[in-house]
Design a protein around this motif. Structure first.
Motif, mmCIF file in Angstrom:
data_model
loop_
_atom_site.group_PDB
_atom_site.id
_atom_site.type_symbol
_atom_site.label_atom_id
_atom_site.label_comp_id
_atom_site.label_asym_id
_atom_site.label_seq_id
_atom_site.Cartn_x
_atom_site.Cartn_y
_atom_site.Cartn_z
ATOM 1 N N SER A 256 -6.175 -1.937 -31.268
ATOM 2 C CA SER A 256 -6.538 -2.996 -30.321
ATOM 3 C C SER A 256 -5.336 -3.739 -29.750
ATOM 4 N N PHE A 257 -4.143 -3.192 -29.912
ATOM 5 C CA PHE A 257 -2.966 -3.794 -29.305
ATOM 6 C C PHE A 257 -2.728 -3.185 -27.923
ATOM 7 N N VAL A 258 -2.242 -4.020 -27.021
ATOM 8 C CA VAL A 258 -1.918 -3.591 -25.664
ATOM 9 C C VAL A 258 -0.401 -3.484 -25.541
ATOM 10 N N THR A 259 0.072 -2.413 -24.939
ATOM 11 C CA THR A 259 1.501 -2.237 -24.690
ATOM 12 C C THR A 259 1.746 -2.245 -23.187
ATOM 13 N N GLU A 260 2.613 -3.149 -22.738
ATOM 14 C CA GLU A 260 2.958 -3.244 -21.323
ATOM 15 C C GLU A 260 4.410 -2.827 -21.119
ATOM 16 N N ASN A 261 4.656 -2.139 -20.017
ATOM 17 C CA ASN A 261 5.993 -1.635 -19.703
ATOM 18 C C ASN A 261 6.481 -2.224 -18.380
ATOM 19 N N TYR A 262 7.741 -2.646 -18.375
ATOM 20 C CA TYR A 262 8.328 -3.282 -17.198
ATOM 21 C C TYR A 262 9.707 -2.700 -16.915
ATOM 22 N N ASN A 263 10.097 -2.812 -15.669
ATOM 23 C CA ASN A 263 11.453 -2.473 -15.255
ATOM 24 C C ASN A 263 12.074 -3.725 -14.645
ATOM 25 N N PHE A 264 13.142 -4.248 -15.273
ATOM 26 C CA PHE A 264 13.789 -5.474 -14.822
ATOM 27 C C PHE A 264 15.052 -5.141 -14.035
ATOM 28 N N PHE A 265 15.273 -5.886 -12.960
ATOM 29 C CA PHE A 265 16.423 -5.665 -12.096
ATOM 30 C C PHE A 265 17.491 -6.701 -12.433
ATOM 31 N N VAL A 266 18.627 -6.229 -12.930
ATOM 32 C CA VAL A 266 19.691 -7.100 -13.424
ATOM 33 C C VAL A 266 20.894 -6.990 -12.492
ATOM 34 N N GLN A 267 21.408 -8.141 -12.088
ATOM 35 C CA GLN A 267 22.514 -8.199 -11.136
ATOM 36 C C GLN A 267 23.738 -8.806 -11.815
ATOM 37 N N THR A 268 24.882 -8.123 -11.723
ATOM 38 C CA THR A 268 26.141 -8.621 -12.268
ATOM 39 C C THR A 268 27.223 -8.515 -11.203
ATOM 40 N N ASN A 269 28.377 -9.091 -11.489
ATOM 41 C CA ASN A 269 29.501 -9.000 -10.553
ATOM 42 C C ASN A 269 30.005 -7.568 -10.422
ATOM 43 N N GLU A 270 29.786 -6.767 -11.467
ATOM 44 C CA GLU A 270 30.252 -5.381 -11.452
ATOM 45 C C GLU A 270 29.267 -4.436 -10.774
ATOM 46 N N GLY A 271 28.028 -4.880 -10.595
ATOM 47 C CA GLY A 271 27.018 -4.021 -9.986
ATOM 48 C C GLY A 271 25.639 -4.310 -10.552
ATOM 49 N N ASP A 272 24.650 -3.599 -10.050
ATOM 50 C CA ASP A 272 23.266 -3.783 -10.475
ATOM 51 C C ASP A 272 22.841 -2.654 -11.408
ATOM 52 N N THR B 127 9.563 -3.184 -23.029
ATOM 53 C CA THR B 127 8.251 -2.825 -23.557
ATOM 54 C C THR B 127 7.818 -3.882 -24.560
ATOM 55 N N VAL B 128 6.590 -4.356 -24.429
ATOM 56 C CA VAL B 128 6.075 -5.355 -25.361
ATOM 57 C C VAL B 128 4.647 -4.988 -25.749
ATOM 58 N N SER B 129 4.358 -5.058 -27.056
ATOM 59 C CA SER B 129 3.015 -4.798 -27.574
ATOM 60 C C SER B 129 2.456 -6.100 -28.130
ATOM 61 N N PHE B 130 1.197 -6.395 -27.813
ATOM 62 C CA PHE B 130 0.601 -7.655 -28.245
ATOM 63 C C PHE B 130 -0.907 -7.505 -28.376
ATOM 64 N N HIS B 131 -1.510 -8.427 -29.132
ATOM 65 C CA HIS B 131 -2.959 -8.450 -29.267
ATOM 66 C C HIS B 131 -3.524 -9.261 -28.105
ATOM 67 N N PRO B 132 -4.423 -8.706 -27.300
ATOM 68 C CA PRO B 132 -4.882 -9.394 -26.090
ATOM 69 C C PRO B 132 -5.678 -10.670 -26.343
ATOM 70 N N GLU B 133 -6.252 -10.824 -27.538
ATOM 71 C CA GLU B 133 -7.042 -12.024 -27.812
ATOM 72 C C GLU B 133 -6.209 -13.121 -28.463
ATOM 73 N N SER B 134 -5.444 -12.775 -29.486
ATOM 74 C CA SER B 134 -4.632 -13.784 -30.181
ATOM 75 C C SER B 134 -3.278 -13.992 -29.514
ATOM 76 N N ASP B 135 -2.865 -13.064 -28.654
ATOM 77 C CA ASP B 135 -1.567 -13.085 -27.981
ATOM 78 C C ASP B 135 -0.410 -12.830 -28.949
#
Length: 207
Positions: A167-183, A189-197
């Protein structure tokens, strides 16, 4: 030199600013991209939405008072010249702005690859659909920003979710990180219980 309205500071624009045609309102139940223009601001202590300009790591925006975008909503802003895009949170409104004009926080303006000295940036705007959001995007973005404290996390894409037999939900994300040297990108990835959080697992990986 800056154009100035109360609480708004615009980069110098050396040519006469053209008149803006107010487009037809965007139906909130439809997803469509429109072309428009963005200026920038350093923000202020108070906003009409009651949200801080520092929300979402300063990836924030003010829209027209008659805009279909509402306080707290996230919109995707893209610079067609550089191809860079951010998901910006609506934190304020500006009286008289048409639907295709927005005012970005300076950090968001720069995250699109724009120089603040140019003052006005041609952009594309579209709402972020509910299915693109996920529940833990902003939570995970704060962790990514802490982990990469010398960089600027300018937004993310929600890649999808799965549910397992426990009953755990796993969500996947792609984050865009910017630095002086480049992007670069960070896969989160985070797994959590949808009711209790309750958080069960969390993983970050540079890709």
């Amino acid at each position: 030199m800056y154009y100035q309205q109360p609480n708004y500071y615009y980069g110098y624009y050396p040519y006469p600013v053209p008149a803006y045609r107010v487009p037809e309102p965007i139906p909130t139940d439809e997803i469509q991209r429109i072309s428009g223009e963005a200026t920038w601001t350093m923000g202020g202590e108070s906003t009409k939405c009651g949200l801080s300009w520092s929300t979402n790591n300063h990836m924030t925006v003010a829209v027209g008072n008659n805009s279909p975008y509402t306080c707290g909503q996230r919109i995707r802003v893209r610079n067609p010249e550089t191809g860079k895009a951010i998901n910006a949170t609506v934190v304020d409104t500006v009286h008289g702005f048409p639907n295709n004009r927005i005012n970005l926080h300076r950090r968001a303006f720069e995250a699109l690859g724009a120089n603040p000295n140019q003052g006005i940036l041609h952009i594309e705007i579209e709402p972020v659909r509910d299915e693109e959001e996920g529940r833990k995007g902003e939570y995970l973005q704060e962790i990514v920003q802490t982990a990469f404290s010398q960089a600027n996390v300018r937004g993310y894409d929600f890649l999808g979710k799965t549910e397992d037999t426990s009953s755990f939900v796993t969500e996947n994300y792609n984050f865009f990180v910017q630095t002086n040297e480049g992007d670069y990108s960070v896969r989160g990835t985070v797994s959590f219980h949808p009711e209790s959080d309750q958080i069960a697992a969390l993983n970050l990986e540079i890709i």
